[in-house]
Design a protein around this motif. Structure first.
Motif, PDB file in Angstrom:
ATOM      1  N   SER A  27      62.355  42.308  44.968  1.00  0.00           N
ATOM      2  CA  SER A  27      61.222  43.230  45.012  1.00  0.00           C
ATOM      3  C   SER A  27      60.037  42.578  45.724  1.00  0.00           C
ATOM      4  N   ILE A  28      59.342  43.372  46.514  1.00  0.00           N
ATOM      5  CA  ILE A  28      58.161  42.907  47.242  1.00  0.00           C
ATOM      6  C   ILE A  28      56.953  43.624  46.671  1.00  0.00           C
ATOM      7  N   ILE A  29      56.025  42.858  46.128  1.00  0.00           N
ATOM      8  CA  ILE A  29      54.787  43.402  45.558  1.00  0.00           C
ATOM      9  C   ILE A  29      53.620  43.053  46.486  1.00  0.00           C
ATOM     10  N   VAL A  30      52.792  44.052  46.773  1.00  0.00           N
ATOM     11  CA  VAL A  30      51.517  43.785  47.438  1.00  0.00           C
ATOM     12  C   VAL A  30      50.438  43.860  46.372  1.00  0.00           C
ATOM     13  N   GLY A  31      49.703  42.757  46.176  1.00  0.00           N
ATOM     14  CA  GLY A  31      48.606  42.724  45.215  1.00  0.00           C
ATOM     15  C   GLY A  31      47.271  42.637  45.933  1.00  0.00           C
ATOM     16  N   LEU A  32      46.486  43.715  45.854  1.00  0.00           N
ATOM     17  CA  LEU A  32      45.128  43.727  46.406  1.00  0.00           C
ATOM     18  C   LEU A  32      44.179  43.609  45.219  1.00  0.00           C
ATOM     19  N   TRP A  33      43.603  42.414  45.069  1.00  0.00           N
ATOM     20  CA  TRP A  33      42.924  42.058  43.834  1.00  0.00           C
ATOM     21  C   TRP A  33      41.460  42.456  43.856  1.00  0.00           C
ATOM     22  N   GLY A  34      40.972  42.952  42.720  1.00  0.00           N
ATOM     23  CA  GLY A  34      39.545  43.213  42.558  1.00  0.00           C
ATOM     24  C   GLY A  34      38.844  42.016  41.950  1.00  0.00           C
ATOM     25  N   GLY A  35      37.530  41.945  42.139  1.00  0.00           N
ATOM     26  CA  GLY A  35      36.719  40.955  41.442  1.00  0.00           C
ATOM     27  C   GLY A  35      36.998  39.505  41.776  1.00  0.00           C
ATOM     28  N   GLU A  36      37.575  39.225  42.943  1.00  0.00           N
ATOM     29  CA  GLU A  36      37.836  37.829  43.315  1.00  0.00           C
ATOM     30  C   GLU A  36      36.542  37.056  43.475  1.00  0.00           C
ATOM     31  N   GLU A  37      35.542  37.699  44.059  1.00  0.00           N
ATOM     32  CA  GLU A  37      34.292  36.987  44.372  1.00  0.00           C
ATOM     33  C   GLU A  37      33.540  36.545  43.117  1.00  0.00           C
ATOM     34  N   GLN A  38      33.860  37.145  41.988  1.00  0.00           N
ATOM     35  CA  GLN A  38      33.196  36.773  40.736  1.00  0.00           C
ATOM     36  C   GLN A  38      34.070  35.861  39.875  1.00  0.00           C
ATOM     37  N   GLY A  39      35.152  35.291  40.459  1.00  0.00           N
ATOM     38  CA  GLY A  39      35.950  34.333  39.716  1.00  0.00           C
ATOM     39  C   GLY A  39      37.432  34.643  39.636  1.00  0.00           C
ATOM     40  N   LEU A  40      38.025  35.166  40.703  1.00  0.00           N
ATOM     41  CA  LEU A  40      39.469  35.460  40.757  1.00  0.00           C
ATOM     42  C   LEU A  40      39.904  36.382  39.622  1.00  0.00           C
ATOM     43  N   ASN A  41      39.022  37.293  39.214  1.00  0.00           N
ATOM     44  CA  ASN A  41      39.278  38.052  37.986  1.00  0.00           C
ATOM     45  C   ASN A  41      40.492  38.971  38.091  1.00  0.00           C
ATOM     46  N   GLY A  42      40.669  39.635  39.224  1.00  0.00           N
ATOM     47  CA  GLY A  42      41.795  40.552  39.348  1.00  0.00           C
ATOM     48  C   GLY A  42      43.134  39.851  39.281  1.00  0.00           C
ATOM     49  N   SER A  43      43.283  38.770  40.030  1.00  0.00           N
ATOM     50  CA  SER A  43      44.568  38.061  40.024  1.00  0.00           C
ATOM     51  C   SER A  43      44.794  37.337  38.705  1.00  0.00           C
ATOM     52  N   ARG A  44      43.744  36.798  38.109  1.00  0.00           N
ATOM     53  CA  ARG A  44      43.909  36.149  36.805  1.00  0.00           C
ATOM     54  C   ARG A  44      44.356  37.163  35.755  1.00  0.00           C
ATOM     55  N   ALA A  45      43.791  38.367  35.805  1.00  0.00           N
ATOM     56  CA  ALA A  45      44.189  39.406  34.859  1.00  0.00           C
ATOM     57  C   ALA A  45      45.646  39.801  35.080  1.00  0.00           C
ATOM     58  N   PHE A  46      46.062  39.922  36.345  1.00  0.00           N
ATOM     59  CA  PHE A  46      47.445  40.279  36.641  1.00  0.00           C
ATOM     60  C   PHE A  46      48.405  39.221  36.103  1.00  0.00           C
ATOM     61  N   VAL A  47      48.065  37.958  36.293  1.00  0.00           N
ATOM     62  CA  VAL A  47      48.918  36.870  35.789  1.00  0.00           C
ATOM     63  C   VAL A  47      48.992  36.919  34.263  1.00  0.00           C
ATOM     64  N   GLU A  48      47.867  37.171  33.612  1.00  0.00           N
ATOM     65  CA  GLU A  48      47.853  37.262  32.147  1.00  0.00           C
ATOM     66  C   GLU A  48      48.689  38.435  31.646  1.00  0.00           C
TER      67      GLU A  48
END
Length: 516
Positions: free
Chosen positions: A335-356
């Motif tokens: 499977s190929i996922i495209v992740g367009l993350w929100g809130g990166e500029e305030q501390g990688l918040n979107g990708s950190r939330a996705f990982v959690e």
């Protein structure tokens, strides 16, 4: 013997057929990029039509909706996943005029989350901080003078010419003299601020409390016409950034007793608490659907420009790869996922939330390719401390045509990134994630978080190069019969601390921000 010979024949035929199929897919990817690239149009719609994508703004929400619509038009299922909330705010018009001792419209803008002026604007005198601050008591006494006035809080620049311009035209002695004087000026300025009892981060709030009409700063980026545009630190009065040339004009007028006055109109709206989102698109795998390749880019931006090289370029790269692979390789093995993350500029918040929130996905990631440092072609890949990263990245890079990889330098096994961009969120969780690091193109001075980060700074030949490189590597990662290794290398001694480096640990996402 006959069975062995027959088996060997099947293996040879199978290997030959796969080699031919691989060559066909790679050539098709390259041909699609050359003949039917969509990156210019995607970048136009994202940066010119939608504009900057500050977390919590209507433009950010519009961008998320636009992305889902684009993916859907390509036949790729996509959704916006809410991971938290943020302070909602919308930028309006900023207009700044010098009205005394002469008339001039000034170049500048309000900072993100700035308070607005009254509807008719504010007309007031502009003053500087005291030239010499003896101590916090003397500064506390001076604060009574700021009521109803705009206060200049940034050091005036000794020169508006970048160092490279001095180096090209000045005499060596003149260049060295300028640098020495500037260094002394910076030391004096910083010492003066410390004597006030405040820091550059707390000073604005003190001036606000003392009744200042507004805060004026100029955060020069050491490039012609470029200023860094970040967020306001005041709650009820406007904070504006003025470009170096006009800031210097105001400062010199005030310093020489000319009592400059400006008229400021700054419109903005508070929108309460709004959702923060990640846009997630998925091309489902056929043979190993529970193993994942993640195409990663942060979607948000600061709003001084239109977020073109930070990070519309990374965004449209990953979107274009998904479009091409869906068209030419619609049934990937993984499977190929495209992740367009929100809130990166305030501390990688979107990708950190996705990982959690997605441990099952993270535990089964084949690879993450992340891009987030400008418009340049990829020239560097760091193995991020994964002991065997050379084996699989090297295997895939070997198949990439020379024209797309000739400038790439690799570092294996490298060291893990503890922050800086969204691949770090995955690395901290032990998933093989890699920054596809780009050629500089004066990124740090001219476009990173500046008013000049606009469509015209995108170098589309380099973006298309990156689309080809990462699309081919994604295809190969999907087809690879081997699962990538997560074994971590023994990290070296830090040259800064003298201690052995440790693997970064996952950090929690900020799921409710900007509301204090």
């Amino acid at each position: 013997m006959k069975k062995t010979t027959l088996l060997l024949s099947f293996l040879i035929v199978g290997s030959t057929l796969f080699a031919q199929e691989k060559e066909t897919v790679i050539n098709s990817i390259i041909e699609e990029i050359k003949q039917n690239s969509q990156v210019e149009q995607l970048a136009f719609e994202l940066t010119d039509e939608i504009g900057p994508r500050l977390v919590g703004t209507p433009q950010m929400e519009k961008a998320h909706q636009w992305a889902v619509s684009k993916f859907s038009s390509w036949g790729i299922p996509a959704e916006n996943q809410e991971y938290g909330t943020w302070r909602g705010w919308e930028r309006g018009i900023t207009h700044i005029d010098l009205i005394s001792p002469r008339v001039k419209t000034l170049a500048g803008m309000q900072l993100a989350w700035s308070a607005p002026t009254p509807k008719k604007g504010i007309t007031a005198e502009v003053i500087t901080l005291p030239t010499t601050i003896a101590d916090s008591s003397s500064f506390a006494s001076w604060l009574s003078k700021v009521k109803g006035k705009f206060v200049l809080v940034s050091m005036p620049q000794k020169t508006g010419r970048p160092d490279y311009n001095w180096e090209e035209f000045a005499t060596e002695a003149s260049f060295e003299k300028m640098k020495e004087e500037r260094s002394a000026q910076i030391d004096t300025w910083n010492s003066n601020i410390r004597n006030s009892g405040y820091s550059s981060r707390t000073l604005d709030a003190a001036l606000e409390k003392a009744g200042a009409a507004g805060i004026i700063q100029s955060q020069w980026s050491r490039g012609f016409g470029a200023n860094k545009i970040f967020g306001s630190r005041t709650k009820t009065i406007p904070t504006i950034d003025i470009l170096l040339e006009d800031y210097g004009l105001l400062y010199r007028l005030a310093e020489n007793g000319k009592k400059p006055q400006i008229r400021l109109l700054a419109e903005s709206k508070e929108l309460g608490e709004v959702p923060t989102l990640n846009t997630i698109a998925t091309i489902k795998g056929t043979e190993k659907p529970e193993e994942y390749i993640v195409l990663s880019a942060h979607f948000d931006s600061w709003d001084g420009g239109s977020g073109a090289t930070d990070n519309a370029t990374g965004t449209v790269t990953m979107m274009e790869i998904a479009r091409i692979l869906k068209k030419l390789y619609p049934n990937p093995k993984r499977s190929i996922i495209v992740g367009l993350w929100g809130g990166e500029e305030q501390g990688l918040n979107g990708s950190r939330a996705f990982v959690e929130d997605n441990p099952a996905i993270v535990d089964n990631i084949q690879v993450v390719f992340n891009q987030d440092n400008g418009t340049g072609r990829v020239v560097s890949i760091n193995g991020q401390g994964f002991l065997h990263s050379y084996d699989f990245l090297g295997r895939w890079l070997h198949e990439v045509p020379e024209e797309y990889k000739s400038e790439i330098e690799t570092t294996f096994p490298g060291t893990p990134s503890g922050g800086g961009s969204d691949h770090s969120s995955f690395v901290a969780a032990g998933a093989p994630a890699f920054m596809m690091s780009s050629l500089n193109w004066s990124y740090w001075n001219y476009t990173w978080h500046t008013n000049l980060d606009t469509y015209d700074k995108i170098v589309f030949d380099d973006v298309k190069n990156n689309v080809a490189l990462i699309a081919i590597m994604t295809y190969l990662a999907s087809e690879d019969p081997q699962k990538t290794s997560r074994e971590q290398a023994v990290l070296p001694i830090s040259r800064w601390s003298g201690n052995q480096m440790e693997w970064p640990t996952p950090r929690d996402a900020n799921r409710k921000g900007g509301l204090d």
